[in-house]
Design a protein around this motif. Structure first.
Motif, PDB file in Angstrom:
ATOM      1  N   PHE A 165     -20.808  10.525 -31.591  1.00  0.00           N
ATOM      2  CA  PHE A 165     -21.286  10.288 -33.036  1.00  0.00           C
ATOM      3  C   PHE A 165     -22.030   8.649 -32.809  1.00  0.00           C
ATOM      4  O   PHE A 165     -23.332   8.698 -33.139  1.00  0.00           O
ATOM      5  N   ALA A 166     -21.686   7.784 -32.069  1.00  0.00           N
ATOM      6  CA  ALA A 166     -21.884   6.386 -31.949  1.00  0.00           C
ATOM      7  C   ALA A 166     -23.171   6.462 -31.056  1.00  0.00           C
ATOM      8  O   ALA A 166     -24.137   5.994 -31.140  1.00  0.00           O
ATOM      9  N   LEU A 167     -23.025   7.175 -29.850  1.00  0.00           N
ATOM     10  CA  LEU A 167     -24.040   7.192 -28.921  1.00  0.00           C
ATOM     11  C   LEU A 167     -25.181   7.863 -29.351  1.00  0.00           C
ATOM     12  O   LEU A 167     -26.442   7.553 -29.263  1.00  0.00           O
ATOM     13  N   VAL A 168     -25.009   9.059 -30.020  1.00  0.00           N
ATOM     14  CA  VAL A 168     -26.278   9.867 -30.726  1.00  0.00           C
ATOM     15  C   VAL A 168     -26.751   9.019 -31.778  1.00  0.00           C
ATOM     16  O   VAL A 168     -28.109   8.923 -31.840  1.00  0.00           O
ATOM     17  N   SER A 169     -26.298   8.277 -32.628  1.00  0.00           N
ATOM     18  CA  SER A 169     -26.871   7.321 -33.527  1.00  0.00           C
ATOM     19  C   SER A 169     -27.477   6.307 -33.057  1.00  0.00           C
ATOM     20  O   SER A 169     -28.435   5.701 -33.633  1.00  0.00           O
ATOM     21  N   LEU A 170     -26.900   5.889 -32.037  1.00  0.00           N
ATOM     22  CA  LEU A 170     -27.420   4.555 -31.412  1.00  0.00           C
ATOM     23  C   LEU A 170     -28.702   4.620 -30.704  1.00  0.00           C
ATOM     24  O   LEU A 170     -29.618   3.964 -30.730  1.00  0.00           O
ATOM     25  N   PHE A 171     -28.704   5.967 -29.847  1.00  0.00           N
ATOM     26  CA  PHE A 171     -29.769   5.936 -28.952  1.00  0.00           C
ATOM     27  C   PHE A 171     -30.732   7.083 -29.188  1.00  0.00           C
ATOM     28  O   PHE A 171     -32.160   6.976 -28.715  1.00  0.00           O
ATOM     29  N   ALA A 172     -30.232   8.012 -29.819  1.00  0.00           N
ATOM     30  CA  ALA A 172     -31.087   9.065 -30.075  1.00  0.00           C
ATOM     31  C   ALA A 172     -31.771   9.272 -31.411  1.00  0.00           C
ATOM     32  O   ALA A 172     -33.111   9.947 -31.437  1.00  0.00           O
ATOM     33  N   LEU A 173     -31.320   8.475 -32.326  1.00  0.00           N
ATOM     34  CA  LEU A 173     -31.867   8.317 -33.567  1.00  0.00           C
ATOM     35  C   LEU A 173     -32.424   6.723 -33.926  1.00  0.00           C
ATOM     36  O   LEU A 173     -32.023   6.062 -33.396  1.00  0.00           O
ATOM     37  N   HIS A 174     -33.066   6.773 -35.192  1.00  0.00           N
ATOM     38  CA  HIS A 174     -33.686   5.429 -35.567  1.00  0.00           C
ATOM     39  C   HIS A 174     -33.970   5.275 -36.965  1.00  0.00           C
ATOM     40  O   HIS A 174     -33.906   6.366 -37.528  1.00  0.00           O
ATOM     41  N   SER A 175     -33.741   4.122 -37.258  1.00  0.00           N
ATOM     42  CA  SER A 175     -33.982   3.716 -38.766  1.00  0.00           C
ATOM     43  C   SER A 175     -33.155   4.748 -39.700  1.00  0.00           C
ATOM     44  O   SER A 175     -32.156   4.925 -39.952  1.00  0.00           O
ATOM     45  N   THR A 227     -33.424   8.145 -40.407  1.00  0.00           N
ATOM     46  CA  THR A 227     -32.776   9.339 -39.768  1.00  0.00           C
ATOM     47  C   THR A 227     -31.502   8.956 -39.156  1.00  0.00           C
ATOM     48  O   THR A 227     -30.609   9.738 -39.297  1.00  0.00           O
ATOM     49  N   ARG A 228     -31.161   7.679 -38.568  1.00  0.00           N
ATOM     50  CA  ARG A 228     -29.761   7.289 -38.195  1.00  0.00           C
ATOM     51  C   ARG A 228     -28.859   7.032 -39.133  1.00  0.00           C
ATOM     52  O   ARG A 228     -27.554   7.638 -39.025  1.00  0.00           O
TER      53      ARG A 228
END
Length: 242
Positions: free
Chosen positions: A113-123, A125-126
């Protein structure tokens, strides 16, 4: 409005802390007897996961100006980690393995959850991703009293639904719902709206069936919420007085 929001956050912190500490009597018994008996450790793993997601969501780069939410979430993580550790220490081999597997899965889920929201998503969308995940697991946590509600309806007795815990559950939902409304945060409004509704249902059922309680007092089994009702069918002679 800012002052009212701050006040709701403070009250939400106080009530949430009381709910987190509610299972202390259960864990004192576990430590004293050096056995988890028939208690379940699953609710504490689920609550730990929920608190962890709230902690991540409350970080400044995720949702600004949510310091009060972040503080109580961190406290919840520490308390629930302590409960899970105690449970693993004193649980039988089979139950210990089960809780360790669930805890491992929870850790993997949190890291993913943390890695996806931190590196794969932005603003936005995150925040949307984190909010949806938060609502899913918060709803699961808040839905835990459904088993208690069904038991009360089935037995027509509020014996296994302590008034104080029901009141705290309701207050926790209403304060964080107000906090979410004042923050205009739908990801706090949805789960806490559900929690408030379930809290009201518990209080109504308590008022309706409180006279049907037996004279024998029963020990609270779960706490976050968080009561473990797996032993409600056990002989009352094995219960310790509250």
């Amino acid at each position: 409005m800012d002052i009212l929001r701050f006040l709701c956050g403070i009250l939400g912190n106080v009530v949430s802390l009381l709910l987190f500490l509610a299972p202390m009597t259960t864990f004192k018994r576990i430590i004293r007897n050096q056995s988890t008996e028939q208690f379940s450790g699953v609710p504490y793993v689920v609550t730990l996961l929920s608190c962890s997601l709230y902690t991540w969501y409350g970080l400044p780069f995720m949702s600004p100006d949510n310091l009060l939410l972040l503080i109580i979430s961190v406290i919840g993580v520490v308390i629930e980690l302590t409960y899970v550790w105690i449970f693993i220490t004193y649980a039988p081999k089979k139950e210990r393995a089960k809780i360790m597997v669930l805890s491992g899965l929870a850790l993997i889920l949190i890291l993913t959850f943390a890695l996806v929201s931190l590196f794969a998503l932005h603003s936005k969308t995150r925040k949307l991703f984190c909010g949806i995940m938060l609502d899913i697991f918060s709803t699961i946590t808040y839905a835990s009293p459904l088993s208690i509600i069904m038991l009360v309806i089935k037995t027509k007795s509020a014996e296994f639904m302590p008034f104080l815990l029901s009141l705290l559950f309701f207050l926790c939902g209403i304060f964080w719902l107000a906090y979410g409304l004042l923050s205009r945060d739908p990801f706090l409004i949805v789960p806490n709206g559900l929690g408030t509704g379930l809290g009201i249902a518990q209080l109504i059922l308590y008022a309706k069936y409180r006279k049907n309680q037996s004279h024998t007092k029963n020990e609270v089994r779960d706490e976050f919420g968080e009561m473990d009702l797996e032993k409600t069918d056990q002989n009352e002679e094995t219960e310790l007085p509250r």
